[in-house]
Design a protein around this motif. Structure first.
Motif, short mmCIF file in Angstrom:
data_model
loop_
_atom_site.label_atom_id
_atom_site.label_comp_id
_atom_site.label_asym_id
_atom_site.label_seq_id
_atom_site.Cartn_x
_atom_site.Cartn_y
_atom_site.Cartn_z
N SER A 1 13.45 -8.37 -8.14
CA SER A 1 12.03 -8.66 -7.98
C SER A 1 11.45 -7.91 -6.79
CB SER A 1 11.81 -10.16 -7.80
OG SER A 1 12.32 -10.59 -6.55
N VAL A 2 10.13 -7.70 -6.83
CA VAL A 2 9.45 -7.05 -5.71
C VAL A 2 9.61 -7.87 -4.44
CG1 VAL A 2 7.18 -6.41 -4.81
CG2 VAL A 2 7.79 -5.82 -7.15
N SER A 3 9.59 -9.19 -4.57
CA SER A 3 9.74 -10.03 -3.38
C SER A 3 11.11 -9.85 -2.73
CB SER A 3 9.52 -11.50 -3.75
OG SER A 3 10.48 -11.94 -4.69
N GLU A 4 12.15 -9.63 -3.56
CA GLU A 4 13.48 -9.39 -3.00
C GLU A 4 13.54 -8.03 -2.29
OE1 GLU A 4 16.93 -11.29 -5.53
OE2 GLU A 4 15.45 -10.37 -6.86
N ILE A 5 12.92 -7.04 -2.90
CA ILE A 5 12.87 -5.72 -2.26
C ILE A 5 12.12 -5.82 -0.94
CG2 ILE A 5 12.05 -3.35 -2.50
CD1 ILE A 5 12.29 -3.70 -5.53
N ALA A 6 10.99 -6.51 -0.95
CA ALA A 6 10.19 -6.66 0.27
C ALA A 6 10.97 -7.40 1.34
CB ALA A 6 8.89 -7.41 -0.05
N ARG A 7 11.71 -8.43 0.94
CA ARG A 7 12.51 -9.19 1.90
C ARG A 7 13.55 -8.26 2.56
NH1 ARG A 7 14.74 -12.55 -1.40
NH2 ARG A 7 12.82 -13.80 -1.53
N ALA A 8 14.17 -7.41 1.76
CA ALA A 8 15.14 -6.47 2.32
C ALA A 8 14.48 -5.46 3.24
CB ALA A 8 15.88 -5.76 1.19
N LEU A 9 13.29 -4.97 2.86
CA LEU A 9 12.59 -3.98 3.69
C LEU A 9 12.10 -4.56 5.01
CD1 LEU A 9 10.52 -2.02 1.00
CD2 LEU A 9 12.55 -1.23 2.24
N THR B 1 1.93 -5.87 -0.46
CA THR B 1 1.53 -7.25 -0.24
C THR B 1 2.72 -8.13 0.12
OG1 THR B 1 -0.30 -7.00 -1.81
CG2 THR B 1 0.38 -9.24 -1.29
N ALA B 2 3.83 -7.96 -0.61
CA ALA B 2 5.00 -8.80 -0.39
C ALA B 2 5.67 -8.50 0.95
CB ALA B 2 6.00 -8.61 -1.53
N THR B 3 5.69 -7.23 1.33
CA THR B 3 6.29 -6.88 2.61
C THR B 3 5.40 -7.32 3.76
OG1 THR B 3 7.29 -4.94 1.55
CG2 THR B 3 7.30 -4.98 3.95
N GLY B 4 4.10 -7.10 3.60
CA GLY B 4 3.14 -7.61 4.58
C GLY B 4 3.07 -6.86 5.88
N VAL B 5 3.54 -5.61 5.91
CA VAL B 5 3.56 -4.83 7.15
C VAL B 5 2.80 -3.53 6.94
CG1 VAL B 5 4.99 -3.73 8.90
CG2 VAL B 5 5.81 -5.80 7.76
N THR B 6 1.89 -3.23 7.84
CA THR B 6 1.15 -1.98 7.79
C THR B 6 2.10 -0.81 7.95
OG1 THR B 6 -0.75 -3.06 8.81
CG2 THR B 6 -0.70 -0.67 8.89
N GLY B 7 2.07 0.14 7.02
CA GLY B 7 3.02 1.24 7.12
C GLY B 7 2.88 2.25 6.01
N LEU B 8 3.90 3.10 5.90
CA LEU B 8 4.02 4.12 4.86
C LEU B 8 5.16 3.70 3.94
CD1 LEU B 8 3.66 6.93 3.53
CD2 LEU B 8 5.10 7.88 5.36
N TYR B 9 4.88 3.60 2.63
CA TYR B 9 5.85 3.12 1.65
C TYR B 9 6.20 4.26 0.69
CZ TYR B 9 4.88 -1.63 3.25
OH TYR B 9 4.77 -2.77 4.02
N ALA B 10 7.47 4.61 0.60
CA ALA B 10 7.94 5.68 -0.27
C ALA B 10 8.90 5.10 -1.30
CB ALA B 10 8.62 6.78 0.54
#
Length: 463
Positions: free
Chosen positions: A43-51, A105-114
Protein backbone atom coordinates in the motif's frame (compact mmCIF):
# COMPACT_ATOMS: atom_id res chain seq x y z
CA UNK A 1 16.65 -13.66 17.54
CA UNK A 2 17.23 -11.06 20.20
CA UNK A 3 20.67 -10.92 21.74
CA UNK A 4 20.96 -11.53 25.48
CA UNK A 5 23.19 -9.08 27.34
CA UNK A 6 24.37 -9.95 30.83
CA UNK A 7 24.77 -6.93 33.03
CA UNK A 8 25.39 -8.54 36.42
CA UNK A 9 29.18 -8.44 36.16
CA UNK A 10 29.34 -5.05 34.44
CA UNK A 11 29.97 -1.81 36.29
CA UNK A 12 26.67 -0.09 37.16
CA UNK A 13 27.32 2.91 34.86
CA UNK A 14 28.14 0.75 31.84
CA UNK A 15 25.15 -1.48 32.51
CA UNK A 16 22.87 1.54 32.58
CA UNK A 17 24.35 2.82 29.34
CA UNK A 18 23.83 -0.55 27.67
CA UNK A 19 20.19 -0.62 28.75
CA UNK A 20 19.73 2.91 27.42
CA UNK A 21 21.31 1.88 24.14
CA UNK A 22 18.91 -1.06 23.92
CA UNK A 23 15.94 1.24 24.40
CA UNK A 24 17.14 3.70 21.76
CA UNK A 25 18.55 1.38 19.12
CA UNK A 26 16.43 -1.76 19.17
CA UNK A 27 13.43 -0.44 17.21
CA UNK A 28 15.64 0.33 14.24
CA UNK A 29 14.24 1.92 11.11
CA UNK A 30 13.51 -0.46 8.24
CA UNK A 31 16.29 -0.77 5.70
CA UNK A 32 15.76 0.23 2.10
CA UNK A 33 14.10 -2.71 0.45
CA UNK A 34 12.75 -4.23 3.66
CA UNK A 35 9.87 -6.62 3.14
CA UNK A 36 6.34 -5.54 3.90
CA UNK A 37 3.86 -7.61 5.89
CA UNK A 38 0.78 -6.88 3.80
CA UNK A 39 -0.02 -9.55 1.22
CA UNK A 40 -0.24 -8.64 -2.44
CA UNK A 41 0.41 -5.05 -3.51
CA UNK A 42 2.24 -2.87 -1.02
CA UNK A 43 0.00 0.00 0.00
CA UNK A 44 0.98 3.63 -0.47
CA UNK A 45 0.71 4.12 3.28
CA UNK A 46 3.29 1.36 3.85
CA UNK A 47 5.64 2.91 1.32
CA UNK A 48 5.17 6.32 2.95
CA UNK A 49 5.83 4.84 6.39
CA UNK A 50 9.10 3.38 5.13
CA UNK A 51 10.11 6.66 3.44
CA UNK A 52 9.58 8.57 6.67
CA UNK A 53 12.27 6.36 8.17
CA UNK A 54 14.59 5.95 5.17
CA UNK A 55 15.01 7.99 1.97
CA UNK A 56 15.00 4.90 -0.28
CA UNK A 57 12.30 2.24 -0.46
CA UNK A 58 12.60 -0.84 -2.69
CA UNK A 59 9.49 -2.95 -2.97
CA UNK A 60 10.16 -6.69 -2.50
CA UNK A 61 8.64 -7.34 -5.91
CA UNK A 62 11.14 -4.88 -7.50
CA UNK A 63 14.27 -6.03 -5.66
CA UNK A 64 15.78 -7.30 -8.93
CA UNK A 65 15.98 -3.69 -10.17
CA UNK A 66 18.08 -2.37 -7.27
CA UNK A 67 20.11 -4.49 -4.88
CA UNK A 68 19.97 -3.95 -1.15
CA UNK A 69 23.57 -2.77 -1.10
CA UNK A 70 22.95 -0.24 -3.89
CA UNK A 71 19.80 0.99 -2.14
CA UNK A 72 21.67 1.42 1.13
CA UNK A 73 24.49 3.32 -0.60
CA UNK A 74 21.96 5.59 -2.29
CA UNK A 75 20.19 6.22 1.02
CA UNK A 76 23.48 7.15 2.68
CA UNK A 77 24.24 9.74 0.00
CA UNK A 78 20.84 11.34 0.46
CA UNK A 79 21.09 11.41 4.26
CA UNK A 80 24.61 12.82 4.12
CA UNK A 81 23.38 15.61 1.85
CA UNK A 82 20.58 16.43 4.33
CA UNK A 83 18.04 16.95 1.54
CA UNK A 84 14.38 15.83 1.43
CA UNK A 85 14.73 13.45 -1.55
CA UNK A 86 12.50 10.37 -1.44
CA UNK A 87 13.13 7.46 -3.82
CA UNK A 88 10.77 4.51 -4.35
CA UNK A 89 11.46 1.50 -6.59
CA UNK A 90 8.22 -0.32 -7.45
CA UNK A 91 7.26 -3.22 -9.72
CA UNK A 92 6.06 -2.52 -13.26
CA UNK A 93 2.46 -3.41 -12.53
CA UNK A 94 2.04 -1.13 -9.55
CA UNK A 95 -1.16 1.00 -9.76
CA UNK A 96 -0.32 4.50 -10.94
CA UNK A 97 -3.56 6.40 -10.48
CA UNK A 98 -2.88 9.42 -8.21
CA UNK A 99 0.34 7.73 -7.11
CA UNK A 100 2.46 10.84 -6.61
CA UNK A 101 -0.31 12.82 -4.93
CA UNK A 102 -1.23 9.95 -2.62
CA UNK A 103 2.42 9.23 -1.80
CA UNK A 104 3.10 12.88 -1.00
CA UNK A 105 -0.01 13.07 1.16
CA UNK A 106 0.77 9.86 3.04
CA UNK A 107 4.41 10.75 3.63
CA UNK A 108 3.49 14.28 4.67
CA UNK A 109 6.93 15.81 4.14
CA UNK A 110 7.79 18.65 1.78
CA UNK A 111 10.34 17.32 -0.69
CA UNK A 112 11.27 15.78 -4.03
CA UNK A 113 9.70 12.36 -4.76
CA UNK A 114 11.21 10.06 -7.41
CA UNK A 115 9.67 6.75 -8.50
CA UNK A 116 11.21 4.03 -10.62
CA UNK A 117 8.33 1.81 -11.73
CA UNK A 118 9.56 -1.18 -13.66
CA UNK A 119 11.64 0.32 -16.45
CA UNK A 120 9.98 3.73 -16.23
CA UNK A 121 10.95 6.72 -14.12
CA UNK A 122 9.36 10.01 -13.07
CA UNK A 123 9.49 12.57 -10.27
CA UNK A 124 7.51 15.40 -8.66
CA UNK A 125 8.45 18.04 -6.11
CA UNK A 126 6.99 20.74 -3.94
CA UNK A 127 7.85 23.95 -5.78
CA UNK A 128 9.66 25.38 -2.74
CA UNK A 129 12.13 22.48 -2.98
CA UNK A 130 12.64 22.39 -6.76
CA UNK A 131 10.83 24.26 -9.56
CA UNK A 132 8.78 22.24 -12.01
CA UNK A 133 11.09 23.06 -14.92
CA UNK A 134 14.08 21.80 -12.98
CA UNK A 135 12.27 18.56 -12.11
CA UNK A 136 11.37 18.03 -15.75
CA UNK A 137 14.95 18.65 -16.87
CA UNK A 138 16.37 16.28 -14.27
CA UNK A 139 14.03 13.46 -15.29
CA UNK A 140 14.77 13.99 -18.96
CA UNK A 141 18.52 13.94 -18.31
CA UNK A 142 18.40 10.34 -17.00
CA UNK A 143 15.96 8.81 -19.47
CA UNK A 144 16.93 5.40 -20.86
CA UNK A 145 19.45 4.50 -18.14
CA UNK A 146 19.31 1.27 -16.14
CA UNK A 147 17.88 1.46 -12.64
CA UNK A 148 21.10 1.89 -10.66
CA UNK A 149 22.68 4.42 -13.04
CA UNK A 150 19.41 6.31 -13.39
CA UNK A 151 18.79 6.63 -9.67
CA UNK A 152 22.44 7.46 -8.95
CA UNK A 153 22.59 10.15 -11.63
CA UNK A 154 19.22 11.62 -10.72
CA UNK A 155 20.15 11.72 -7.04
CA UNK A 156 23.52 13.38 -7.64
CA UNK A 157 22.04 16.06 -9.89
CA UNK A 158 19.01 16.66 -7.69
CA UNK A 159 21.04 16.99 -4.49
CA UNK A 160 23.22 19.60 -6.18
CA UNK A 161 20.27 21.84 -7.02
CA UNK A 162 17.32 21.19 -4.69
CA UNK A 163 16.49 23.10 -1.54
CA UNK A 164 15.11 22.08 1.82
CA UNK A 165 16.50 19.72 4.45
CA UNK A 166 15.90 16.12 5.40
CA UNK A 167 13.23 15.11 7.92
CA UNK A 168 14.49 14.42 11.41
CA UNK A 169 12.90 10.95 11.31
CA UNK A 170 15.65 9.68 9.03
CA UNK A 171 18.30 9.90 11.72
CA UNK A 172 21.82 8.93 10.73
CA UNK A 173 21.99 5.14 11.19
CA UNK A 174 22.27 2.77 8.24
CA UNK A 175 21.69 -0.32 10.32
CA UNK A 176 18.58 -2.44 9.85
CA UNK A 177 19.26 -4.52 12.96
CA UNK A 178 21.21 -4.26 16.21
CA UNK A 179 23.85 -6.70 17.36
CA UNK A 180 25.36 -7.11 20.80
CA UNK A 181 28.62 -5.71 19.47
CA UNK A 182 26.83 -2.62 18.18
CA UNK A 183 25.17 -2.05 21.53
CA UNK A 184 28.41 -2.42 23.45
CA UNK A 185 30.12 -0.07 21.01
CA UNK A 186 27.34 2.48 21.41
CA UNK A 187 27.57 2.24 25.18
CA UNK A 188 31.31 2.76 25.01
CA UNK A 189 30.83 5.85 22.89
CA UNK A 190 28.28 7.21 25.33
CA UNK A 191 30.57 6.47 28.27
CA UNK A 192 33.45 8.22 26.51
CA UNK A 193 31.54 11.49 26.68
CA UNK A 194 30.00 11.81 23.22
CA UNK A 195 33.17 11.33 21.20
CA UNK A 196 31.15 9.80 18.37
CA UNK A 197 28.75 12.71 18.29
CA UNK A 198 31.64 15.13 18.15
CA UNK A 199 33.15 13.18 15.26
CA UNK A 200 29.90 13.33 13.32
CA UNK A 201 29.59 17.06 13.91
CA UNK A 202 33.16 17.61 12.82
CA UNK A 203 32.67 15.48 9.72
CA UNK A 204 29.53 17.43 8.85
CA UNK A 205 31.40 20.68 9.36
CA UNK A 206 34.24 19.54 7.11
CA UNK A 207 31.78 18.45 4.42
CA UNK A 208 30.02 21.81 4.57
CA UNK A 209 33.35 23.62 4.35
CA UNK A 210 34.28 21.56 1.29
CA UNK A 211 30.94 22.39 -0.35
CA UNK A 212 31.39 26.08 0.40
CA UNK A 213 34.90 26.02 -1.04
CA UNK A 214 33.63 24.38 -4.23
CA UNK A 215 30.91 27.02 -4.51
CA UNK A 216 33.45 29.79 -3.97
CA UNK A 217 35.65 28.44 -6.75
CA UNK A 218 32.68 28.49 -9.13
CA UNK A 219 32.04 32.09 -8.19
CA UNK A 220 35.69 33.02 -8.52
CA UNK A 221 35.63 32.26 -12.25
CA UNK A 222 32.57 34.46 -12.84
CA UNK A 223 33.74 37.32 -10.62
CA UNK A 224 37.18 37.33 -12.22
CA UNK A 225 35.43 37.74 -15.58
CA UNK A 226 33.50 40.70 -14.16
CA UNK A 227 36.63 42.34 -12.77
CA UNK A 228 38.46 41.84 -16.05
CA UNK A 229 35.56 43.34 -18.02
CA UNK A 230 35.50 46.38 -15.72
CA UNK A 231 39.24 46.84 -16.13
CA UNK A 232 38.79 46.79 -19.90
CA UNK A 233 36.12 49.47 -19.60
CA UNK A 234 38.60 51.65 -17.72
CA UNK A 235 41.18 51.13 -20.45
CA UNK A 236 38.72 52.02 -23.22
CA UNK A 237 37.64 55.15 -21.37
CA UNK A 238 40.72 57.06 -22.53
CA UNK A 239 40.36 59.65 -19.78
CA UNK A 240 43.24 61.56 -18.24
CA UNK A 241 42.67 63.73 -15.15
CA UNK A 242 44.76 66.53 -16.68
CA UNK A 243 43.11 66.51 -20.11
CA UNK A 244 41.50 69.75 -21.36
CA UNK A 245 37.98 70.18 -20.09
CA UNK A 246 38.39 67.84 -17.13
CA UNK A 247 37.02 69.23 -13.88
CA UNK A 248 37.06 68.13 -10.26
CA UNK A 249 33.77 66.24 -10.55
CA UNK A 250 35.10 64.21 -13.48
CA UNK A 251 38.32 63.47 -11.65
CA UNK A 252 36.34 62.36 -8.59
CA UNK A 253 34.24 59.99 -10.71
CA UNK A 254 37.35 58.56 -12.30
CA UNK A 255 39.07 58.16 -8.95
CA UNK A 256 36.07 56.31 -7.52
CA UNK A 257 36.02 53.97 -10.51
CA UNK A 258 39.75 53.20 -10.13
CA UNK A 259 39.31 52.62 -6.40
CA UNK A 260 36.40 50.27 -7.05
CA UNK A 261 38.51 48.26 -9.49
CA UNK A 262 41.36 47.84 -7.02
CA UNK A 263 39.03 47.16 -4.10
CA UNK A 264 37.14 44.50 -6.03
CA UNK A 265 40.39 42.66 -6.76
CA UNK A 266 41.42 42.86 -3.10
CA UNK A 267 38.04 41.70 -1.81
CA UNK A 268 37.99 38.73 -4.16
CA UNK A 269 41.50 37.72 -3.13
CA UNK A 270 40.39 37.83 0.51
CA UNK A 271 37.11 35.94 -0.04
CA UNK A 272 36.86 32.76 2.03
CA UNK A 273 33.13 32.02 1.83
CA UNK A 274 30.52 32.34 -0.94
CA UNK A 275 28.76 35.19 0.86
CA UNK A 276 32.00 37.24 0.69
CA UNK A 277 31.45 37.63 -3.05
CA UNK A 278 28.49 39.92 -2.52
CA UNK A 279 30.79 42.76 -1.44
CA UNK A 280 32.86 42.28 -4.60
CA UNK A 281 29.99 42.62 -7.06
CA UNK A 282 28.49 45.49 -5.07
CA UNK A 283 31.83 47.30 -5.38
CA UNK A 284 31.94 46.64 -9.13
CA UNK A 285 28.45 48.05 -9.52
CA UNK A 286 29.47 51.19 -7.64
CA UNK A 287 32.43 51.55 -9.99
CA UNK A 288 30.32 51.16 -13.11
CA UNK A 289 27.93 53.84 -11.92
CA UNK A 290 30.88 56.18 -11.41
CA UNK A 291 31.94 55.52 -15.01
CA UNK A 292 28.39 56.26 -16.21
CA UNK A 293 28.49 59.57 -14.37
CA UNK A 294 31.87 60.41 -15.85
CA UNK A 295 30.65 59.61 -19.37
CA UNK A 296 27.63 61.88 -18.88
CA UNK A 297 29.76 64.77 -17.63
CA UNK A 298 32.20 64.47 -20.53
CA UNK A 299 29.32 64.44 -23.04
CA UNK A 300 27.54 67.30 -21.23
CA UNK A 301 24.44 65.12 -20.71
CA UNK A 302 22.23 65.03 -17.60
CA UNK A 303 23.66 62.81 -14.89
CA UNK A 304 22.15 59.30 -14.90
CA UNK A 305 19.69 58.15 -12.28
CA UNK A 306 21.11 55.58 -9.86
CA UNK A 307 19.53 52.34 -11.01
CA UNK A 308 20.38 48.65 -10.65
CA UNK A 309 22.48 47.06 -13.39
CA UNK A 310 21.06 45.28 -16.40
CA UNK A 311 19.34 42.12 -15.19
CA UNK A 312 20.45 40.04 -18.14
CA UNK A 313 24.14 40.79 -17.64
CA UNK A 314 25.39 43.27 -15.00
CA UNK A 315 28.47 43.85 -17.17
CA UNK A 316 26.19 45.84 -19.48
CA UNK A 317 26.26 48.58 -16.87
CA UNK A 318 23.48 50.51 -15.11
CA UNK A 319 19.98 49.94 -16.46
CA UNK A 320 18.06 52.73 -18.20
CA UNK A 321 14.51 51.43 -17.72
CA UNK A 322 12.36 48.52 -16.57
CA UNK A 323 11.01 46.25 -19.30
CA UNK A 324 8.56 43.31 -19.20
CA UNK A 325 10.16 39.89 -19.53
CA UNK A 326 8.89 36.34 -19.10
CA UNK A 327 11.35 33.51 -18.42
CA UNK A 328 10.64 30.11 -20.04
CA UNK A 329 7.89 28.45 -18.03
CA UNK A 330 7.64 31.40 -15.63
CA UNK A 331 5.47 34.39 -14.92
CA UNK A 332 6.02 37.84 -16.47
CA UNK A 333 7.84 40.46 -14.46
CA UNK A 334 9.55 43.82 -15.02
CA UNK A 335 13.33 43.70 -14.97
CA UNK A 336 15.94 46.48 -15.23
CA UNK A 337 17.53 46.55 -18.67
CA UNK A 338 20.31 48.40 -20.43
CA UNK A 339 19.57 50.47 -23.52
CA UNK A 340 20.65 47.73 -25.95
CA UNK A 341 18.54 45.01 -24.33
CA UNK A 342 15.55 47.35 -24.14
CA UNK A 343 15.74 47.72 -27.91
CA UNK A 344 16.12 43.96 -28.40
CA UNK A 345 13.06 43.20 -26.28
CA UNK A 346 11.00 45.89 -28.00
CA UNK A 347 11.88 44.32 -31.36
CA UNK A 348 10.93 40.84 -30.17
CA UNK A 349 14.51 39.61 -30.04
CA UNK A 350 16.25 37.81 -27.20
CA UNK A 351 18.35 39.85 -24.79
CA UNK A 352 22.06 39.15 -24.38
CA UNK A 353 22.06 36.93 -21.30
CA UNK A 354 24.93 36.23 -18.94
CA UNK A 355 25.60 32.50 -19.03
CA UNK A 356 27.88 30.50 -16.75
CA UNK A 357 29.35 27.01 -16.89
CA UNK A 358 27.39 24.20 -15.22
CA UNK A 359 27.56 20.40 -15.27
CA UNK A 360 24.97 20.55 -18.06
CA UNK A 361 26.66 23.17 -20.22
CA UNK A 362 26.28 26.93 -20.37
CA UNK A 363 23.13 28.19 -18.60
CA UNK A 364 21.75 31.62 -17.58
CA UNK A 365 23.07 32.53 -14.14
CA UNK A 366 19.56 32.36 -12.63
CA UNK A 367 19.30 28.72 -13.78
CA UNK A 368 22.77 27.56 -12.77
CA UNK A 369 22.55 26.67 -9.08
CA UNK A 370 22.60 28.17 -5.59
CA UNK A 371 26.19 29.41 -5.59
CA UNK A 372 25.29 32.42 -7.74
CA UNK A 373 23.02 33.96 -5.09
CA UNK A 374 25.78 36.02 -3.44
CA UNK A 375 27.03 37.14 -6.86
CA UNK A 376 23.55 38.36 -7.86
CA UNK A 377 22.89 39.76 -4.39
CA UNK A 378 25.74 42.24 -4.70
CA UNK A 379 24.33 43.58 -7.94
CA UNK A 380 20.64 43.52 -7.03
CA UNK A 381 20.46 44.13 -3.28
CA UNK A 382 17.97 46.12 -1.27
CA UNK A 383 15.05 43.72 -1.63
CA UNK A 384 15.00 43.89 -5.44
CA UNK A 385 16.32 40.39 -6.08
CA UNK A 386 13.30 38.30 -4.97
CA UNK A 387 10.95 39.90 -7.48
CA UNK A 388 13.45 39.44 -10.30
CA UNK A 389 14.18 35.78 -9.57
CA UNK A 390 10.72 34.50 -8.61
CA UNK A 391 9.99 31.24 -10.40
CA UNK A 392 13.61 30.66 -11.43
CA UNK A 393 15.84 27.88 -10.12
CA UNK A 394 18.02 30.28 -8.13
CA UNK A 395 15.03 32.13 -6.72
CA UNK A 396 13.41 28.91 -5.50
CA UNK A 397 16.60 27.80 -3.78
CA UNK A 398 17.09 31.12 -2.09
CA UNK A 399 13.57 30.88 -0.69
CA UNK A 400 14.76 28.29 1.82
CA UNK A 401 16.19 29.58 5.14
CA UNK A 402 18.73 26.75 4.94
CA UNK A 403 20.22 28.59 1.97
CA UNK A 404 21.46 31.36 4.23
CA UNK A 405 23.58 28.92 6.22
CA UNK A 406 25.46 27.88 3.08
CA UNK A 407 25.54 31.05 0.97
CA UNK A 408 24.69 33.93 3.26
CA UNK A 409 21.57 35.99 3.77
CA UNK A 410 20.52 39.55 3.09
CA UNK A 411 19.01 39.25 -0.38
CA UNK A 412 15.46 40.15 0.57
CA UNK A 413 12.41 38.24 1.72
CA UNK A 414 12.10 35.05 -0.28
CA UNK A 415 9.43 33.51 1.93
CA UNK A 416 9.40 31.37 5.00
CA UNK A 417 9.86 27.80 3.82
CA UNK A 418 11.34 25.56 6.50
CA UNK A 419 13.52 22.68 5.31
CA UNK A 420 12.28 19.26 6.32
CA UNK A 421 8.79 20.69 6.70
CA UNK A 422 6.25 18.13 7.86
CA UNK A 423 3.20 19.59 6.14
CA UNK A 424 0.99 16.51 6.09
CA UNK A 425 -1.72 16.83 3.48
CA UNK A 426 -1.54 20.63 3.45
CA UNK A 427 0.43 21.21 0.26
CA UNK A 428 -0.10 22.57 -3.22
CA UNK A 429 -1.78 19.73 -5.10
CA UNK A 430 -0.80 21.47 -8.33
CA UNK A 431 2.75 20.32 -7.68
CA UNK A 432 2.19 16.58 -7.97
CA UNK A 433 -0.23 15.76 -10.79
CA UNK A 434 -0.04 14.88 -14.42
CA UNK A 435 0.86 11.67 -16.19
CA UNK A 436 3.71 9.45 -15.11
CA UNK A 437 6.36 9.55 -17.81
CA UNK A 438 5.88 10.54 -21.39
CA UNK A 439 7.36 13.93 -20.68
CA UNK A 440 4.03 15.34 -19.50
CA UNK A 441 4.39 16.33 -15.89
CA UNK A 442 1.10 18.14 -15.53
CA UNK A 443 3.08 21.23 -14.69
CA UNK A 444 5.87 19.26 -13.08
CA UNK A 445 4.17 19.27 -9.72
CA UNK A 446 2.13 17.01 -7.47
CA UNK A 447 -1.62 17.00 -7.99
CA UNK A 448 -3.46 19.07 -10.52
CA UNK A 449 -5.98 16.81 -11.82
CA UNK A 450 -5.47 13.51 -10.96
CA UNK A 451 -4.03 10.51 -12.54
CA UNK A 452 -0.51 9.41 -12.88
CA UNK A 453 -1.49 8.24 -16.32
CA UNK A 454 -3.93 9.22 -18.96
CA UNK A 455 -7.23 8.17 -17.58
CA UNK A 456 -7.36 4.61 -16.42
CA UNK A 457 -4.19 4.76 -14.44
CA UNK A 458 -1.53 4.41 -17.13
CA UNK A 459 1.82 6.08 -16.86
CA UNK A 460 0.92 8.23 -19.82
CA UNK A 461 2.95 8.10 -22.98
CA UNK A 462 5.46 5.77 -21.41
CA UNK A 463 9.15 5.78 -22.10
Amino acid sequence: MKAVIRTRSLPPLLAALLLAALAVLWPAAPRAGAATTAPGVTSVSEIARALRENPVYVDPAASAHLSRGDADALARRIRNADKPLFVAVLPAGYPTRNLFTDLRTATGVTGLYAVRLGDRFDARADHVVLPRTAVRNLVTSVEGEDAKAQLDDFTDRALATMGGSAPATWGSSDSGGVSTTALVTTAAVLAAGGVGAYTLVRRSRHRRQAEQQAALEKLRVVVDEDITAFGEELDRLDFHPAEPGADDAMRADYERALDAYEQAKTLMAQARHPEDVRAVTQTLEDGRFSLAQLAARRAHRPLPERRPPCFFDPRHGPSVADAPWTPPGGAPRDVPVCAADRVRLAEGRDPVIREVDTDYGRRPYWDAGPAYGPWAGGYFGGGLLPGLLVGTLLGSMMAAPAYAADYGAGYGDFGGYQGGDVSGGDFDSGDFGGDFGGGDFGGGDFGGGGDFGGGGGDFGGGF
